[in-house]
Design a protein around this motif. Structure first.
Motif, PDB file in Angstrom:
ATOM      1  N   TRP A   1       6.253   5.265  16.873  1.00  0.00           N
ATOM      2  CA  TRP A   1       6.201   5.357  15.413  1.00  0.00           C
ATOM      3  C   TRP A   1       6.582   6.763  14.959  1.00  0.00           C
ATOM      4  O   TRP A   1       7.270   6.938  13.947  1.00  0.00           O
ATOM      5  CB  TRP A   1       4.799   5.006  14.924  1.00  0.00           C
ATOM      6  CG  TRP A   1       4.620   5.158  13.437  1.00  0.00           C
ATOM      7  CD1 TRP A   1       4.841   4.228  12.475  1.00  0.00           C
ATOM      8  CD2 TRP A   1       4.163   6.337  12.744  1.00  0.00           C
ATOM      9  NE1 TRP A   1       4.572   4.734  11.229  1.00  0.00           N
ATOM     10  CE2 TRP A   1       4.150   6.033  11.366  1.00  0.00           C
ATOM     11  CE3 TRP A   1       3.790   7.613  13.147  1.00  0.00           C
ATOM     12  CZ2 TRP A   1       3.770   6.957  10.394  1.00  0.00           C
ATOM     13  CZ3 TRP A   1       3.401   8.544  12.176  1.00  0.00           C
ATOM     14  CH2 TRP A   1       3.391   8.206  10.820  1.00  0.00           C
TER      15      TRP A   1
ATOM     16  N   PHE B   1       3.197  -1.717  11.311  1.00  0.00           N
ATOM     17  CA  PHE B   1       3.874  -2.844  11.948  1.00  0.00           C
ATOM     18  C   PHE B   1       3.528  -2.819  13.434  1.00  0.00           C
ATOM     19  O   PHE B   1       3.636  -1.769  14.081  1.00  0.00           O
ATOM     20  CB  PHE B   1       5.385  -2.719  11.752  1.00  0.00           C
ATOM     21  CG  PHE B   1       6.148  -3.950  12.151  1.00  0.00           C
ATOM     22  CD1 PHE B   1       6.291  -5.019  11.281  1.00  0.00           C
ATOM     23  CD2 PHE B   1       6.731  -4.039  13.409  1.00  0.00           C
ATOM     24  CE1 PHE B   1       7.005  -6.147  11.646  1.00  0.00           C
ATOM     25  CE2 PHE B   1       7.450  -5.162  13.783  1.00  0.00           C
ATOM     26  CZ  PHE B   1       7.587  -6.223  12.903  1.00  0.00           C
TER      27      PHE B   1
ATOM     28  N   TYR C   1      15.407  -2.758  11.725  1.00  0.00           N
ATOM     29  CA  TYR C   1      15.273  -1.815  12.830  1.00  0.00           C
ATOM     30  C   TYR C   1      13.791  -1.690  13.185  1.00  0.00           C
ATOM     31  O   TYR C   1      12.959  -1.430  12.315  1.00  0.00           O
ATOM     32  CB  TYR C   1      15.813  -0.434  12.449  1.00  0.00           C
ATOM     33  CG  TYR C   1      15.786   0.550  13.592  1.00  0.00           C
ATOM     34  CD1 TYR C   1      16.870   0.663  14.453  1.00  0.00           C
ATOM     35  CD2 TYR C   1      14.668   1.351  13.829  1.00  0.00           C
ATOM     36  CE1 TYR C   1      16.846   1.549  15.525  1.00  0.00           C
ATOM     37  CE2 TYR C   1      14.640   2.233  14.901  1.00  0.00           C
ATOM     38  CZ  TYR C   1      15.725   2.328  15.739  1.00  0.00           C
ATOM     39  OH  TYR C   1      15.684   3.198  16.805  1.00  0.00           O
ATOM     40  N   PHE C   2      13.470  -1.885  14.470  1.00  0.00           N
ATOM     41  CA  PHE C   2      12.098  -1.653  14.919  1.00  0.00           C
ATOM     42  C   PHE C   2      12.114  -1.279  16.396  1.00  0.00           C
ATOM     43  O   PHE C   2      13.190  -1.156  17.005  1.00  0.00           O
ATOM     44  CB  PHE C   2      11.201  -2.860  14.624  1.00  0.00           C
ATOM     45  CG  PHE C   2      11.420  -4.097  15.466  1.00  0.00           C
ATOM     46  CD1 PHE C   2      10.430  -4.545  16.337  1.00  0.00           C
ATOM     47  CD2 PHE C   2      12.584  -4.854  15.374  1.00  0.00           C
ATOM     48  CE1 PHE C   2      10.601  -5.703  17.084  1.00  0.00           C
ATOM     49  CE2 PHE C   2      12.762  -6.015  16.111  1.00  0.00           C
ATOM     50  CZ  PHE C   2      11.769  -6.436  16.978  1.00  0.00           C
ATOM     51  N   SER C   3      10.949  -1.063  16.976  1.00  0.00           N
ATOM     52  CA  SER C   3      10.842  -0.667  18.376  1.00  0.00           C
ATOM     53  C   SER C   3       9.886  -1.613  19.095  1.00  0.00           C
ATOM     54  O   SER C   3       9.158  -2.376  18.453  1.00  0.00           O
ATOM     55  CB  SER C   3      10.349   0.779  18.497  1.00  0.00           C
ATOM     56  OG  SER C   3      10.298   1.193  19.847  1.00  0.00           O
TER      57      SER C   3
ATOM     58  N   PRO D   1       7.866   1.827  14.351  1.00  0.00           N
ATOM     59  CA  PRO D   1       8.679   1.811  13.130  1.00  0.00           C
ATOM     60  C   PRO D   1       9.165   0.403  12.816  1.00  0.00           C
ATOM     61  O   PRO D   1       9.428  -0.395  13.721  1.00  0.00           O
ATOM     62  CB  PRO D   1       9.874   2.707  13.481  1.00  0.00           C
ATOM     63  CG  PRO D   1       9.491   3.458  14.704  1.00  0.00           C
ATOM     64  CD  PRO D   1       8.500   2.615  15.428  1.00  0.00           C
ATOM     65  N   MET D   2       9.305   0.098  11.541  1.00  0.00           N
ATOM     66  CA  MET D   2       9.905  -1.161  11.107  1.00  0.00           C
ATOM     67  C   MET D   2      10.510  -0.942   9.727  1.00  0.00           C
ATOM     68  O   MET D   2       9.815  -0.642   8.762  1.00  0.00           O
ATOM     69  CB  MET D   2       8.865  -2.281  11.067  1.00  0.00           C
ATOM     70  CG  MET D   2       9.301  -3.541  10.342  1.00  0.00           C
ATOM     71  SD  MET D   2      10.779  -4.314  11.011  1.00  0.00           S
ATOM     72  CE  MET D   2      11.021  -5.611   9.793  1.00  0.00           C
TER      73      MET D   2
ATOM     74  N   ALA E   1       5.757  -8.217  15.055  1.00  0.00           N
ATOM     75  CA  ALA E   1       6.963  -8.851  15.583  1.00  0.00           C
ATOM     76  C   ALA E   1       6.902 -10.370  15.465  1.00  0.00           C
ATOM     77  O   ALA E   1       7.936 -11.031  15.308  1.00  0.00           O
ATOM     78  CB  ALA E   1       7.177  -8.437  17.038  1.00  0.00           C
TER      79      ALA E   1
END
Length: 621
Positions: free
Chosen positions: A61, A90, A294-296, A324-325, A345
């Motif tokens: 994040w 998120f 975009y996320f991780s 992050p999202m 997710a």
């Protein structure tokens, strides 16, 4: 049950020939044309949005400038927050494959058959419906470019899970990021350049090709950085090598500075590639009709600034699962909006299918819920919810393996030990407040216990075999095999490893637990290396009562490499790599059914039989 959409066909005109006059036929043609072919109607029908999902690997994040980290620059990723929405809290899973499974299915990963990150435990059960299945059946072109990490053999391979186009690697780790061995639609190929750049190039080509075809596309771009090995081109590392760093982990002594700087450089490279994707969208003039996400996949893979949260990758504490999202869709969702309610997710499948008007129907219930009300400001009646973070049982000496569960609502997190933390006020999880909220603790514990109970047999060890014959070509890599006797893996982590130290002791063998879908004859190739002094070893491949013998007749002894590109002095569990080449062994007929595919030697004139990276079984037509 999901059914393919079949467009209604206009009635045939043949019935008119003998029953109606020429004039009546002409009237019928006009009516049909107006009903089915009117350009004005087609123009009025809104086109479905394109979808682009970019997923980082091990980016925390705190690894974005938009979240306050001044140690790095991420203007392109940050722009998604400026032009769209940023999710404040998120949640994903503590490690890679589980998060991918939750995104793909909209269900908690433990329900899908995923139990771990390697040796087959990363596979999503074949009866699960993926988001790519849904978009493909809705008429989308579907492509995935990067680290799949949810199964290698059909029916687990991405080409069997709704993605008509796939370029990348199906494993969880990869040992080298420059010109690496990859695969394209289940065929082995060689990448070009730095892997993140290469994956992005293929994704952009897919976007452009399908836009020119007039077909909406669903593009999944799962990167494999900043996951180790910590490799990044000079132009990015040089920027951060001596950069003053002002933001630090809450315990700065835990920071590994070479690793940290490499991670920052890799994140900046990702940002550059995100910029390339956004530029391509602009060049194609499709920004207003393209949803970008975009996320991780989990928390940071090292100790670095992360907003003071407890935990990192591998942990179900806040810092291990909050990521992050960001999302944009110009003209359809607000700009510069921060979404406060918790999400995860598991919510992306129901959200994207609703936004794109893609139907979803299955007997398996979703755990996620559509975030469309939050995106469109219709969240007046949005209720608080509980999100579950889960780790499968991990055995230890003298211990009974038990799963670990943490439960999160909007304000609190109950950790796996039963302690309650007010995360909004205490992100470091320093003060247990369970005695102040006993009713909430009981409710969260009940939720955790019910979740584990519902999993049933899915908590047990994974005993699924590796399918052979479901596709024309089956790859059986070393990571899916088991070493016996003196045989060893090239690294502790199986994912990108190969088998070595096969010295020919009586117990030496390599086995794969396979299930052959139908009796068939296969051409067998072994991707191998062998020193010149060891040429001449004789071996056999056997399954049930069938044996295929072979002999190593040519030396192939390339050096191991990978470390020369590392930015850290120790690559940890990552394997070095070699340029293995295929050796044709012959043909073998495998009977339908399950059993051990065993590779062993019976004549070893040198010090070693060979090193083995994978088997390739090609079914004869």
């Amino acid at each position: 049950m999901i059914r393919d959409f079949v467009p209604t066909q206009p009635p045939s005109l043949r019935s008119f020939r003998n029953s109606f006059t020429h004039a009546m036929v002409w009237v019928a043609v006009v009516v049909i044309a107006q009903r089915y072919c009117t350009p004005a109607q087609s123009a009025e029908r809104p086109s479905r949005p394109n979808i682009v999902i970019m997923l980082a690997d091990d980016q925390g994040w705190g690894d974005l400038r938009v979240h306050g980290n001044t140690n790095l620059s991420t203007p392109n990723i940050d722009s998604l927050a400026h032009d769209g929405v940023l999710f404040d809290r998120f949640y994903v899973c503590p490690v890679c494959a589980p998060t991918r499974a939750e995104f793909l299915t909209g269900r908690y990963y433990a329900r899908t058959g995923v139990r771990g990150v390697s040796t087959g435990q990363e596979r999503i059960n074949s009866d699960e419906v993926t988001i790519a299945d849904l978009f493909q059946q809705a008429g989308y072109a579907t492509g995935a470019f990067g680290k799949w990490h949810n199964g290698s053999q059909f029916p687990y391979h991405p080409n069997a899970r709704g993605f008509e186009e796939y370029y990348g690697f199906t494993s969880g780790h990869w040992g080298h990021y420059f010109d690496p061995m990859l695969e394209h639609n289940n065929e082995i190929t060689r990448g070009k350049g730095y892997i993140t750049d290469d994956l992005t190039t293929h994704a952009m080509e897919f976007m452009e090709t399908n836009h020119e075809r007039g077909k909406p596309f669903f593009c999944y771009l799962p990167y494999n950085t900043p996951h180790s090995p910590m490799q990044v081109p000079d132009e990015y590392f040089d920027k951060v090598a001596n950069r003053p760093l002002k933001m630090h982990h809450r315990n700065p002594k835990q920071e590994d500075m070479p690793h940290l700087r490499a991670a920052l450089a890799m994140c900046e490279n990702i940002d550059w590639n995100v910029g390339r994707v956004l530029k391509k969208i602009d060049e194609l003039s499709i920004a207003d009709n393209t949803i970008v996400i975009y996320f991780s996949d989990n928390g940071p893979n090292g100790w670095r600034w992360n907003g003071g949260m407890k935990g990192r990758k591998g942990s179900i504490d806040e810092g291990g699962v909050r990521v992050p999202m960001l999302m944009r869709w110009p003209g359809h969702i607000d700009k510069r909006k921060v979404i406060k309610p918790i999400a995860g997710a598991i919510d992306l499948l129901p959200t994207l299918t609703e936004l794109a008007s893609v139907p979803y129907a299955t007997k398996k219930p979703l755990d996620g819920q559509s975030l469309v009300p939050l995106l469109r400001g219709n969240d007046t009646h949005w209720n608080d919810r509980m999100l579950i973070s889960y780790q499968p049982p991990r055995g230890g000496k003298g211990k009974t393996p038990e799963p670990r569960v943490s439960v999160r609502n909007q304000r609190f997190r109950l950790d796996a030990a039963g302690k309650l933390y007010d995360i909004t006020a205490d992100p470091g999880q320093n003060t247990d407040v369970s005695n102040r909220h006993p009713d909430l603790v009981r409710e969260m514990k009940r939720t955790a216990d019910q979740f584990v109970e519902e999993l049933g047999d899915l908590v047990k060890p994974d005993e699924r075999p590796f399918p052979v014959g479901e596709a024309p070509t089956t790859l059986l890599p070393a990571r899916d095999g088991v070493e016996h006797g003196s045989v060893q893996r090239s690294a502790r982590a199986p994912n990108c490893s190969y088998f070595t130290h096969w010295v020919g002791d009586p117990d030496d063998a390599i086995t794969w637990d396979i299930e052959v879908s139908e009796t068939a004859t296969f051409d067998v190739e072994i991707f191998y290396t062998c020193a010149a002094d060891d040429v001449g070893a004789e071996f056999q491949l056997e399954f049930a009562d069938v044996k295929l013998t072979g002999k190593v007749t040519q030396a192939h002894d390339p050096p191991a490499y990978g470390g020369e590109a590392d930015r850290t002095p120790n690559r940890g569990s990552e394997s070095y790599v070699k340029d293995f080449q295929p050796m044709s062994v012959g043909k073998i007929t495998l009977a339908k059914g399950r059993g051990l595919l065993k590779l062993s030697a019976f004549q070893v004139p040198g010090n070693e039989v060979m090193e083995v990276r994978l088997l390739r079984l090609s079914k004869q037509k």
